[in-house]
Design a protein around this motif. Structure first.
Motif, mmCIF file in Angstrom:
data_model
loop_
_atom_site.group_PDB
_atom_site.id
_atom_site.type_symbol
_atom_site.label_atom_id
_atom_site.label_comp_id
_atom_site.label_asym_id
_atom_site.label_seq_id
_atom_site.Cartn_x
_atom_site.Cartn_y
_atom_site.Cartn_z
ATOM 1 N N TYR A 68 72.100 -1.789 67.424
ATOM 2 C CA TYR A 68 71.682 -1.066 68.622
ATOM 3 C C TYR A 68 71.285 0.369 68.298
ATOM 4 N N ILE A 69 72.111 1.070 67.515
ATOM 5 C CA ILE A 69 71.808 2.479 67.249
ATOM 6 C C ILE A 69 70.625 2.623 66.294
ATOM 7 N N GLU A 70 70.421 1.623 65.429
ATOM 8 C CA GLU A 70 69.238 1.663 64.563
ATOM 9 C C GLU A 70 67.960 1.606 65.397
ATOM 10 N N ALA A 71 67.950 0.713 66.383
ATOM 11 C CA ALA A 71 66.785 0.606 67.272
ATOM 12 C C ALA A 71 66.662 1.850 68.150
ATOM 13 N N THR A 72 67.796 2.336 68.636
ATOM 14 C CA THR A 72 67.813 3.533 69.475
ATOM 15 C C THR A 72 67.311 4.748 68.703
ATOM 16 N N ALA A 73 67.765 4.854 67.455
ATOM 17 C CA ALA A 73 67.407 6.018 66.643
ATOM 18 C C ALA A 73 65.900 6.127 66.480
ATOM 19 N N GLU A 119 63.507 4.884 68.309
ATOM 20 C CA GLU A 119 62.823 5.137 69.579
ATOM 21 C C GLU A 119 63.078 6.550 70.105
ATOM 22 N N LYS A 120 64.350 6.933 70.158
ATOM 23 C CA LYS A 120 64.704 8.224 70.747
ATOM 24 C C LYS A 120 64.261 9.404 69.885
ATOM 25 N N LEU A 121 64.344 9.252 68.571
ATOM 26 C CA LEU A 121 63.905 10.334 67.693
ATOM 27 C C LEU A 121 62.392 10.508 67.772
ATOM 28 N N LYS A 122 61.687 9.387 67.900
ATOM 29 C CA LYS A 122 60.228 9.425 68.010
ATOM 30 C C LYS A 122 59.797 10.168 69.279
ATOM 31 N N ASN A 123 60.586 9.988 70.347
ATOM 32 C CA ASN A 123 60.250 10.602 71.638
ATOM 33 C C ASN A 123 60.955 11.945 71.856
ATOM 34 N N ASN A 124 61.617 12.443 70.823
ATOM 35 C CA ASN A 124 62.349 13.722 70.902
ATOM 36 C C ASN A 124 63.393 13.739 72.024
ATOM 37 N N GLU A 125 63.996 12.582 72.288
ATOM 38 C CA GLU A 125 65.016 12.491 73.341
ATOM 39 C C GLU A 125 66.398 12.900 72.830
ATOM 40 N N CYS A 126 66.555 12.933 71.538
ATOM 41 C CA CYS A 126 67.830 13.346 70.962
ATOM 42 C C CYS A 126 67.604 13.776 69.520
ATOM 43 N N THR A 127 68.643 14.281 68.898
ATOM 44 C CA THR A 127 68.554 14.721 67.501
ATOM 45 C C THR A 127 69.359 13.762 66.615
ATOM 46 N N PRO A 128 69.108 13.786 65.324
ATOM 47 C CA PRO A 128 69.952 12.992 64.416
ATOM 48 C C PRO A 128 71.432 13.351 64.567
ATOM 49 N N ALA A 129 71.731 14.627 64.835
ATOM 50 C CA ALA A 129 73.119 15.056 65.023
ATOM 51 C C ALA A 129 73.745 14.377 66.236
ATOM 52 N N ASP A 130 72.956 14.236 67.326
ATOM 53 C CA ASP A 130 73.464 13.554 68.523
ATOM 54 C C ASP A 130 73.835 12.106 68.216
ATOM 55 N N LEU A 131 73.003 11.441 67.427
ATOM 56 C CA LEU A 131 73.256 10.043 67.086
ATOM 57 C C LEU A 131 74.502 9.908 66.209
ATOM 58 N N CYS A 132 74.648 10.796 65.246
ATOM 59 C CA CYS A 132 75.838 10.766 64.378
ATOM 60 C C CYS A 132 77.110 11.024 65.190
ATOM 61 N N TYR A 133 77.029 11.989 66.077
ATOM 62 C CA TYR A 133 78.159 12.331 66.954
ATOM 63 C C TYR A 133 78.538 11.128 67.820
ATOM 64 N N SER A 134 77.542 10.493 68.425
ATOM 65 C CA SER A 134 77.793 9.365 69.324
ATOM 66 C C SER A 134 78.367 8.170 68.571
ATOM 67 N N LEU A 135 77.843 7.904 67.374
ATOM 68 C CA LEU A 135 78.334 6.778 66.580
ATOM 69 C C LEU A 135 79.789 7.001 66.175
ATOM 70 N N GLN A 136 80.088 8.198 65.684
ATOM 71 C CA GLN A 136 81.455 8.507 65.280
ATOM 72 C C GLN A 136 82.431 8.364 66.449
ATOM 73 N N GLU A 137 82.110 8.976 67.573
ATOM 74 C CA GLU A 137 83.016 8.953 68.724
ATOM 75 C C GLU A 137 83.301 7.521 69.180
ATOM 76 N N THR A 138 82.272 6.687 69.142
ATOM 77 C CA THR A 138 82.420 5.311 69.631
ATOM 78 C C THR A 138 83.273 4.474 68.686
ATOM 79 N N VAL A 139 82.907 4.454 67.411
ATOM 80 C CA VAL A 139 83.632 3.583 66.481
ATOM 81 C C VAL A 139 85.059 4.082 66.239
ATOM 82 N N PHE A 140 85.255 5.395 66.258
ATOM 83 C CA PHE A 140 86.613 5.922 66.051
ATOM 84 C C PHE A 140 87.506 5.638 67.256
ATOM 85 N N ALA A 141 86.926 5.680 68.464
ATOM 86 C CA ALA A 141 87.701 5.344 69.662
ATOM 87 C C ALA A 141 88.167 3.889 69.604
#
Length: 353
Positions: free
Chosen positions: A213-218, A220-242
């Protein structure tokens, strides 16, 4: 009274390590070398094994020199039998066989996962915690019971470290010192949390769907400037660690245990430690964790765990000093954890548990 000494070899993945340890847990030396590939690439078994072959002899010399010992002073030779990658594992298995015959020393085969646990216990002083073992190849929630380290929950597909490493490749982050560390640093700059699948199945977790999911999201969202690589790393860490904190807390309730020990390479992650520490303190317990000297694969953890087994009469015959890619944590009979006196070596050993 002479202290028992072991020489240990770890080479189950992209790190080759040699450690010299005494039975009381004193680490006399612990050099290692990491096979680092270009950004966007993983490490393949054949090339990793070639790296290990290139570095293992210099590491042995360095370990002995730093520890200020000779082969004559070594009581046993310990090596990682598994789990891990076949070709890299083979390097240590072959070297330990050769040295055993050259130096006339006994061999002790060691389970990589159990070695992480025992190294964590001796370094932190944790007595009988629930263990979260998180690395590139393994994700397990473990507790000691009836002579073995029982697995209460685990990943049903890929390990959490593998999930992080593969996402680092998507972002072409550097593999130096390791991709998980570089994700951790980038995540600290993340500001926007992106919802990702949260997959906990009882005591088990699943990471492959989150990664897809995050590979596909990355892309798409990075292409459209909807988020940064840092946002994706932050979101992935928070989710899997929770997810990891949830299954660990469930195991704590089941075992009626308040303390947690985190081991394995991902266990170095400060955000994971922070989340787990908060949960433990809310339950009136304590988190035990180590830094990258001990939570990342190393030879000392193999030497120490092998020496514990050797002190209680365990020796691996030469013809059985093989390796295996699959070696379950709960297959090991942890005889050193049982409350009894050691059975051999003229009473020189001390009970470590």
């Amino acid at each position: 009274m002479k202290k028992m000494i072991a020489l240990g070899f770890e080479g189950s993945a992209n790190k080759i390590g040699v450690g010299v340890v005494t039975l009381d847990g004193t680490i006399l030396s612990n050099p290692r070398h990491t096979y680092i590939t270009p950004p966007g690439q993983g490490f393949l078994p054949r090339e990793t094994a070639q790296h290990h072959l290139q570095h293992i002899l210099p590491l042995i010399k360095s370990a002995l020199k730093t520890a200020q010992i000779t082969p004559d002073e070594i009581d046993c030779l310990c090596y990682t039998k598994g789990p891990g990658m076949g070709a890299p594992l083979q390097v240590a298995a072959v070297v330990v066989r050769i040295l055993s015959q050259l130096w006339k020393k006994p061999i002790v085969a060691v389970n990589h996962c159990v070695a992480h646990i025992e190294m964590g216990r001796i370094v932190t002083g944790a007595d009988d915690p629930v263990v979260l073992y998180v690395s590139g190849g393994n994700t397990q929630v473990i507790a000691y019971s009836e002579g073995r380290y029982q697995i209460f929950g685990e990943t049903i597909d890929i390990a959490v470290g593998n999930c992080l490493d593969r996402f680092a490749r998507v972002l072409t982050l550097s593999n130096d010192p390791n991709p998980g560390y570089n994700i951790e640093q980038l995540a600290k700059k993340g500001e926007q949390f992106i919802d990702l699948p949260y997959v906990v199945k009882g005591m088990d977790v699943s990471f492959s769907g989150i990664l897809s999911y995050i590979e596909a999201t990355a892309v798409e969202k990075l292409k459209n400037n909807e988020c940064t690589p840092a946002d994706l790393c932050y979101s992935l860490q928070e989710t899997v660690f929770a997810m990891l904190v949830e299954i660990t807390e469930r195991a704590m309730a089941h075992c009626d245990t308040k303390d947690v020990l985190i081991v394995g390479g991902v266990g170095c992650n400060e955000r994971l430690q922070e989340m787990m520490r908060t949960m433990c303190s809310e339950r009136g317990g304590k988190l035990f964790a180590t830094d990258d000297r001990y939570c990342i694969d190393n030879g000392a953890m193999i030497a120490y765990t092998g020496l514990l087994a050797y002190a209680h009469g365990t020796v691996t015959p030469l013809e059985e000093s093989t390796f295996t890619q699959r070696f379950r944590t709960d297959e090991v009979h942890a005889i050193w954890r049982q409350k009894k006196e050691p059975s051999n070596m003229n009473g020189l050993m001390q009970e470590s548990s």
